[in-house]
Design an enzyme around this catalytic site. Structure first.
Site, PDB file in Angstrom:
ATOM      1  N   GLY A   1       0.842  -1.184   0.000  1.00 28.11           N
ATOM      2  CA  GLY A   1       0.000   0.000   0.000  1.00 28.11           C
ATOM      3  C   GLY A   1       0.875   1.231   0.000  1.00 28.11           C
ATOM      4  O   GLY A   1       2.102   1.132  -0.089  1.00 28.11           O
TER       5      GLY A   1
ATOM      6  N   THR B   1       1.476   3.070   2.405  1.00 24.01           N
ATOM      7  CA  THR B   1       2.207   3.284   3.650  1.00 24.01           C
ATOM      8  C   THR B   1       2.889   2.039   4.194  1.00 24.01           C
ATOM      9  O   THR B   1       3.588   2.120   5.197  1.00 24.01           O
ATOM     10  CB  THR B   1       1.253   3.796   4.740  1.00 24.01           C
ATOM     11  OG1 THR B   1       0.212   2.828   4.893  1.00 24.01           O
ATOM     12  CG2 THR B   1       0.655   5.137   4.349  1.00 24.01           C
TER      13      THR B   1
ATOM     14  N   VAL C   1       2.081  -5.818   3.404  1.00 24.64           N
ATOM     15  CA  VAL C   1       1.485  -6.924   4.139  1.00 24.64           C
ATOM     16  C   VAL C   1       2.167  -8.197   3.652  1.00 24.64           C
ATOM     17  O   VAL C   1       2.242  -8.439   2.446  1.00 24.64           O
ATOM     18  CB  VAL C   1      -0.032  -7.020   3.896  1.00 24.64           C
ATOM     19  CG1 VAL C   1      -0.611  -8.192   4.680  1.00 24.64           C
ATOM     20  CG2 VAL C   1      -0.718  -5.736   4.309  1.00 24.64           C
TER      21      VAL C   1
ATOM     22  N   LYS D   1       2.019  -7.049   9.106  1.00 21.44           N
ATOM     23  CA  LYS D   1       1.947  -5.739   8.454  1.00 21.44           C
ATOM     24  C   LYS D   1       3.161  -4.928   8.877  1.00 21.44           C
ATOM     25  O   LYS D   1       3.473  -4.847  10.069  1.00 21.44           O
ATOM     26  CB  LYS D   1       0.658  -5.043   8.899  1.00 21.44           C
ATOM     27  CG  LYS D   1       0.412  -3.733   8.210  1.00 21.44           C
ATOM     28  CD  LYS D   1      -1.077  -3.494   8.057  1.00 21.44           C
ATOM     29  CE  LYS D   1      -1.584  -2.418   8.975  1.00 21.44           C
ATOM     30  NZ  LYS D   1      -2.993  -2.109   8.731  1.00 21.44           N
TER      31      LYS D   1
ATOM     32  N   ASP E   1     -14.435   2.867   8.685  1.00 17.40           N
ATOM     33  CA  ASP E   1     -14.209   2.686   7.245  1.00 17.40           C
ATOM     34  C   ASP E   1     -14.798   1.350   6.804  1.00 17.40           C
ATOM     35  O   ASP E   1     -14.152   0.567   6.121  1.00 17.40           O
ATOM     36  CB  ASP E   1     -12.711   2.750   6.930  1.00 17.40           C
ATOM     37  CG  ASP E   1     -12.437   2.879   5.426  1.00 17.40           C
ATOM     38  OD1 ASP E   1     -13.368   3.258   4.684  1.00 17.40           O
ATOM     39  OD2 ASP E   1     -11.313   2.596   5.000  1.00 17.40           O
TER      40      ASP E   1
END
Lengths: 673, 183
Positions: free
Chosen positions: A44, A46, A49, A64, A160
């Site tokens: 991702g 940031t 995984v 992660k 979310d």
């Protein structure tokens, strides 16, 4: 020199270490000598995984890794870990460990690591991308809802919730994941989770389409999750989100879309769940779940289960998101949550699974898969400036399920501006059919929006410009017609032809309506579905010309511009302009006029000089002189010379022209050859 | 992939040095086209194949050879993934058409990378090797196994398409090459 972001650096380092471990037997990359990284499952913005082996407990885990050079993300990751650590619930992903380290194997990097249960499954979004029974979808959501309810009881709001953040594993177990944006509400006060939440300090976070309206006001509580949950369930049941959203993600207060697909009771329960005002929603997730539960029909027969490769699935849904943590090996996705497994459990140490062959598409789809270009041409528009304009498109056809195909439609420019700064695009899934003449057809309802994502996440989001394309592939060419509608209405703004060919192959632009297929002519010339169908029936009967649609449908709403023009006195002729000449020059000749409010056919003979018109109108045996002119919007108006007090006819277009007669009925004028 | 038979120390050192230099390049080559975890698997497969070849015969231009293998692995991967089972025309179709596009964020790098992925695959590879890896035209031609003239044509088309796609007045090659190197 190129500066790499910390996530890319980490990804490179892990890849190389893994390679050297495999080739030279060097130590594999490891976090704190305990979590041995097997492979990177997703990246991702940031963090990464990974699938890892917990050497102490000898089990596979999801790991992660979030470098500290992205401090906010690192904080979110730690907070997520702390949040999840409070739960031990079958529908919430479990956390095993969290910490910081300054190296991974031989690579020095400061990062936060979070160790979680490794899920073998796929997201609900992907799981539902093949047909599922309504009950199966409901059951999956009921399980996810239990997870949310448990979080709410602990004073935690997910923040979310969306189909991507629910993982369904090979056994049908459902887990809510990604609590990276979770918030504490009510500071776990005794009044429960409905006390006002904390105000945001950095603007609303979440995913467009799923964010409750109050979140934009800085108010968030468990009912905001309830909103997201109800919206997501509605989306997977009806194929579209209930509300369109603004550019900033705020839902538009309109009646929910797609509701006809649901029973009244289910619709009511969900609509309450996503009510705009939090106080109008259910008091808790438990209440919403109780209202939904009766709609699970145990006797409902699911469609045939489909075998899917889950690695591919995870890629499609994007573990690339910030918080995706579902990790997976090869597995099959169940039709019904918690259904018994039909295959042996996959092992964590299995080699990288190869993609499972998927059934080939039907021949109609296979024949059109590929990249195409086409140019549209405006035959009719409700303003003169748009007539004869062109639009430049590309369309990619990808195989879908069975005889369905996925169409990625991109409008890249038009004759006013060769290349737009942004690309207007949409992804449409549509049925493909073979016609009697051997051609392959598809009808696409497209909502083109600037730089809209085409990864499927926007499916069902109905924002942008509404076009309907009727496409026909034949002999390696693309032809057809199209219609564009006024915003949020079914009133056409433009109609026209299109022609195209495979990418890189030259083609001629279709401008001659006479040369178009009979079906295309019917759709362009005939106002209203009934008139068009009548016309199509004539095509099937072997009549080449589609000029006679009969009367316009009673419900056909004449173009707004003609309503306005018909209400004005004829007045004095306007000064000639490009727009009026563009229309007036093409109006001389004989016309056949039909009306929606009277079963009569009017013959009209017109001549034009500059922007003025004059001629004869014949109705039955009666005949009268008419005159009028075309204004600078391209609207043409006619009035009986002898009866200047009577309202005028107002029409827009060249051939065909649509408009309004005295008394407000719709009229259709078609030129006689 | 399991550990191979023990290699002599000198060879290990050489392999480590090669991996230091080439592995990140390979990874970015695949990462710009294929999502995780496949980009890692393809990088590994390519490197293993490359080492096999290097050890069995003298290779004149190693970089061109490496990316030649990488391209071959990529095309094989696409064929396998192509659900239609139809042959994939890499001179015409783009990675975006294959549907393996990565999640698109709206930051600058991803926008540039998205533009790259819109190119037909052969043009994308030619552009990346020429500008991202800074290889000579002749090397790029070798890697793609086409003539110098074809490479020049690919590069000109790629540049024009990127310029149009990004609505860029100036030549966007440098910024895209930079985005590629940092992807």
């Amino acid at each position: 020199m190129t500066i790499l972001d910390p996530v890319t650096e980490l990804d490179n380092a892990l890849g190389k270490q893994r390679f050297l471990a495999d080739q030279l037997g060097e130590p594999p990359p490891c976090v704190r000598d305990r979590y041995e990284i097997r492979r990177t499952l997703g990246r991702g913005a940031t963090g990464l995984v990974c699938e890892a082996l917990d050497r102490e407990l000898d089990r596979a885990v999801a790991l992660k890794l979030v470098p500290l050079r992205t401090p906010r993300a690192a904080r979110d990751a730690e907070r997520e870990a702390r949040t999840l650590a409070r739960f031990d619930h079958p529908n919430i992903v479990r956390i095993h460990d969290v910490g910081r380290t300054d190296r991974v194997g031989s690579f020095a990097v400061e990062l936060v690591f979070v160790v979680m249960e490794l899920l073998q499954g796929t997201s609900l979004r992907h799981w539902a991308s093949v047909p599922r029974s309504r009950s199966a979808v409901l059951e999956a959501f009921l399980a996810a809802g239990e997870g949310l309810a448990a979080a709410h009881e602990q004073g935690v709001v997910h923040g979310d919730f969306k189909p991507e953040n629910v993982v369904i594993d090979a056994r049908g177990k459902v887990r809510v994941v990604d609590f990276g944006l979770a918030r504490w509400t009510a500071e776990a006060g005794p009044e429960g989770v409905h006390a006002p939440g904390r105000a945001f300090t950095q603007g609303p976070r979440g995913t467009h389409g799923y964010i409750a309206p109050e979140v934009f006001e800085g108010r968030v509580d468990a009912r905001s999750d309830q909103y997201s949950f109800a919206v997501a369930l509605w989306e997977l049941l009806t194929g579209q989100l209930p509300y369109a959203v603004t550019d900033e993600g705020r839902p538009l207060a309109t009646p929910p879309r797609g509701e006809l697909a649901l029973s009244v009771e289910l619709r009511r329960a969900l609509a309450r769940g996503f009510a705009g005002e939090p106080s109008a929603r259910y008091a808790s997730m438990h209440e919403l779940l109780a209202a939904l539960r009766p709609h699970v029909d145990a006797s409902e027969q699911p469609p045939a289960p489909s075998r899917r490769n889950v690695v591919a699935a995870a890629l499609a849904v994007g573990l690339a998101g910030v918080g995706g943590l579902a990790a997976l090996a090869s597995a099959e996705t169940p039709e019904t949550p918690a259904a018994p497994r039909t295959a042996n459990p996959p092992t964590m140490t299995a080699p990288t699974p190869k993609p499972t062959p998927v059934a080939p598409p039907c021949p109609e789809v296979a024949a059109i898969v590929g990249a195409w270009r086409f140019t549209s041409y405006v035959v009719w528009a409700d303003k003169a400036s748009l007539l004869a304009a062109r639009g430049y498109y590309s369309v990619e056809v990808q195989p879908g399920q069975g005889c369905r195909a996925v169409f990625l439609v991109r409008k890249r420019g038009d004759s006013g501006k060769d290349r737009y700064g942004k690309i207007y695009q949409d992804r449409i899934v549509a049925e493909v059919q073979r016609e009697a003449d051997g051609g392959i057809t598809a009808t696409l309802d497209a909502w083109l929006a600037a730089d809209k994502a085409l990864d499927g996440s926007e499916t069902g989001r109905r924002s942008g410009l509404h076009y309907r394309y009727s496409l026909q592939w034949k002999d390696g060419r693309l032809a057809g017609d199209w219609e564009m509608f006024h915003k949020d209405t079914d009133t056409p703004e433009m109609r026209g032809l299109l022609a195209g060919a495979p990418e890189g192959v030259e083609f001629a632009v279709a401008e001659d309506l006479e040369a178009a297929s009979c079906a295309a002519q019917c759709r362009i010339r005939c106002p209203g579905a009934t008139a068009a169908e009548r016309c199509q029936a004539r095509c099937a009967g072997g009549e080449a010309a589609a000029r006679d649609c009969g009367a316009p449908d009673r419900g056909f709403r004449p173009p707004t511009a003609t309503f306005l023009a018909a209400s004005e006195p004829l007045g004095w002729p306007p000064a000639p302009s490009d727009a009026c000449l563009k229309v007036a020059d093409r109006l001389s000749g004989r016309w056949r006029v039909t009306r929606s409010d009277r079963a009569e056919v009017v013959e009209l003979t017109l001549g034009s000089a500059a922007c003025s018109l004059s001629g004869q109108r014949h109705t039955g045996d009666a005949s009268e002189a008419v005159h009028g002119w075309v204004d600078d919007r391209g609207v043409w108006r006619l009035q009986a010379v002898e009866r200047p007090e009577e309202p005028v006819w107002a029409l827009v277009g060249r051939d065909p022209a649509f408009g309004v007669a005295e008394g407000g009925g719709a009229i259709l004028a078609a030129q006689r050859l | 992939m399991s550990a191979q038979t023990p290699r002599p120390p000198a060879e290990r050192e050489q392999l480590r040095a090669l991996a230091d230099d080439l592995y990140p390049r390979l990874l970015r080559f695949f990462r710009s086209k294929v999502p995780h975890p496949d980009c890692h698997d393809l990088a590994q497969q390519t490197f293993v194949e490359f080492l096999k070849q290097v050890q069995s015969k003298p290779i004149e231009d190693r970089r061109a050879y490496l990316f030649g293998i990488a391209r071959f692995q990529l095309l094989k991967f696409i064929e396998r993934r192509s659900r239609a089972g139809a042959p994939f025309d890499s001179t015409r179709l783009s990675m975006a058409a294959v549907g393996t596009s990565l999640s698109m964020h709206f930051d600058r790098r991803n926008r540039l990378m998205a533009a790259l992925r819109e190119l037909p695959v052969e043009q994308q590879i030619a552009f990346e090797l020429r500008h991202g890896e800074e290889m000579q035209l002749e090397e790029v031609a070798k890697a793609l196994d086409v003539s110098l003239a074809t490479i020049k044509r690919y590069l000109a088309s790629a540049k024009a398409a990127l310029q149009a796609h990004l609505s860029a007045g100036d030549d966007p090659s440098d910024s895209i090459a930079d985005a590629y190197r940092s992807n």
